[in-house]
Design an enzyme around this catalytic site. Structure first.
Site, short mmCIF file in Angstrom:
data_model
loop_
_atom_site.label_atom_id
_atom_site.label_comp_id
_atom_site.label_asym_id
_atom_site.label_seq_id
_atom_site.Cartn_x
_atom_site.Cartn_y
_atom_site.Cartn_z
N HIS A 286 50.38 40.73 59.55
CA HIS A 286 50.95 40.50 58.23
C HIS A 286 50.06 41.23 57.22
CE1 HIS A 286 54.00 37.57 59.27
NE2 HIS A 286 53.11 36.89 60.00
N CYS B 181 53.46 44.44 56.02
CA CYS B 181 54.09 44.49 54.72
C CYS B 181 53.06 44.81 53.65
CB CYS B 181 54.75 43.15 54.39
SG CYS B 181 56.38 42.97 55.10
#
Length: 393
Positions: free
Chosen positions: A231, A280
């Site tokens: 992430h 991301c």
């Protein structure tokens, strides 16, 4: 016309009574193999059509039927399980290259095409470069290309870090193991020894990159790859202990370059360093296509005395700043699938910047991305020469 797996599932679910259907849905949520469906999703199922659709969207048309058979047998619906096994397994499967995926923003069901089949990396192979092509490029380009050492004397290393399991269970990156397998496979095919780590905190990621930069093998290498998948947010990768109560577990992307620059990693001075980051850089979480982002609610030169400090880098990020990157819960990310596929097919004849351009071109296809838009991003490039991988040589 032959029935699709989804059609067979609808038939099986229509044969279930209310109690049996309830048991099936409860068991679907309780699966212990990392493939369970969240209760909130199951609660939205109104009928057999909805349930069949959810199964196919979650497990793909290839896996949905075996999963359904397994659950039917577990809840005592042996007759329906046997019938589904007989009808769905014996009939020719209908290939669905564009499964339905929920559009979180619009609440609709757009078509999103998987980049490649589930077992694409087993079906395809890395195209080897011919000695004739290598000789031709060296003759034509000369000093314009990076030197590639002979295979028998070089020692290439690549670093691969993949964070899958986080303290916050809602942040588990399902499908990321597929990315790991595909990327490791590619790096080995390109003749890199892979130094692999999994599920690291920010502190451990920092240590892993620093230790990698100190490896003596770099003196005998001609290049390196550093791959980090996790992430992330705009300028950092999240460690596995990251949460709303521990937001400091972040590893700045800048630190990768700092660890591998000319000062801290002299073994890779004047050699290409390729940085690949799947994470991301902003955005919200998705549904079937998950967003590798920071969740809003975690619960749910060289001269006589001068050297360029940072040179010979190129990176390809999975998305542009402030945007999200999508991951399928079984097949992995668009980014890794397309990156690996492009390198397998074109690395024998193109240099790295052209390879990255081809990856970007893949993301320009609106047919492939549907409503789940992302654009990979070439970043922080400081390659003064052309880097050819010459796979196989």
């Amino acid at each position: 016309m032959a029935k699709s797996p989804k059609d067979h599932l609808e038939d099986a679910f229509n044969d279930l009574g209310m109690d049996e259907l309830k048991k099936f849905k409860n068991k679907l949520c309780d699966r212990k193999k990392g493939e369970g469906i969240r209760k909130a999703q199951v609660e939205k199922v109104c009928d057999a059509i909805d349930l069949a659709d959810l199964m196919v969207r979650t497990f793909t048309s290839t896996r949905a039927v075996p999963v359904a058979i397994e659950i039917l047998e577990a809840v005592g619906c042996n007759e329906q399980a046997a019938e589904l096994k007989e009808n769905a397994v014996q009939s020719p499967p209908v290939v669905q290259s564009r499964p339905d995926v929920v559009d979180h923003a619009a609440g609709q069901l757009p078509k999103v095409e998987l980049a490649l089949a589930d077992d694409w990396h087993k079906q395809l192979h890395l195209v080897s470069c011919s000695q004739e092509f290598k000789n031709k490029i060296i003759k034509e380009k000369g000093q314009e290309i990076y030197q590639v050492k002979e295979k028998k004397v070089r020692k290439r290393l690549a670093l691969l870090i993949n964070n899958i399991d986080f303290d916050e269970k809602a942040m588990t990156r399902r499908g990321a193991d597929t990315d790991e397998n595909n990327m490791e496979w590619l790096l080995k095919e390109l003749d890199y020894q892979v130094v692999k780590h999994k599920n690291l905190s920010a502190k451990d990621m920092e240590k892993a990159v620093k230790d990698f930069a100190r490896r003596e093998e770099h003196a005998h290498s001609d290049s390196t790859f550093v791959v980090i998948m996790s992430h992330g947010k705009r300028d950092a990768v999240l460690g596995v202990h990251y949460s709303s109560s521990n937001p400091s577990d972040t590893f700045p992307v800048d630190n990768i370059y700092r660890c591998l620059n000319s000062e801290n990693c002299p073994g890779l001075r004047d050699k290409p360093k390729v940085i690949l980051i799947q994470a991301c850089r902003g955005g919200e979480t998705g549904r079937l296509w998950a967003s590798d982002g920071e969740p809003e609610e975690p619960v749910k030169i060289e001269g006589d005395d001068f050297v360029h400090k940072e040179k010979d880098f190129i990176s390809l990020m999975s998305c542009t700043p402030d945007t999200k990157s999508y991951r399928h819960v079984e097949n992995g990310t668009f980014y890794v699938q397309n990156l690996v596929d492009v390198l397998m097919k074109h690395a024998h004849e193109e240099h790295i910047e052209e390879l990255f351009r081809k990856v970007l071109q893949r993301f320009e296809s609106t047919d492939m991305m549907g409503s789940y838009r992302q654009m990979a991003c070439k970043d922080r490039a400081s390659l003064p020469k052309l880097f050819y991988l010459f796979p196989g040589l």
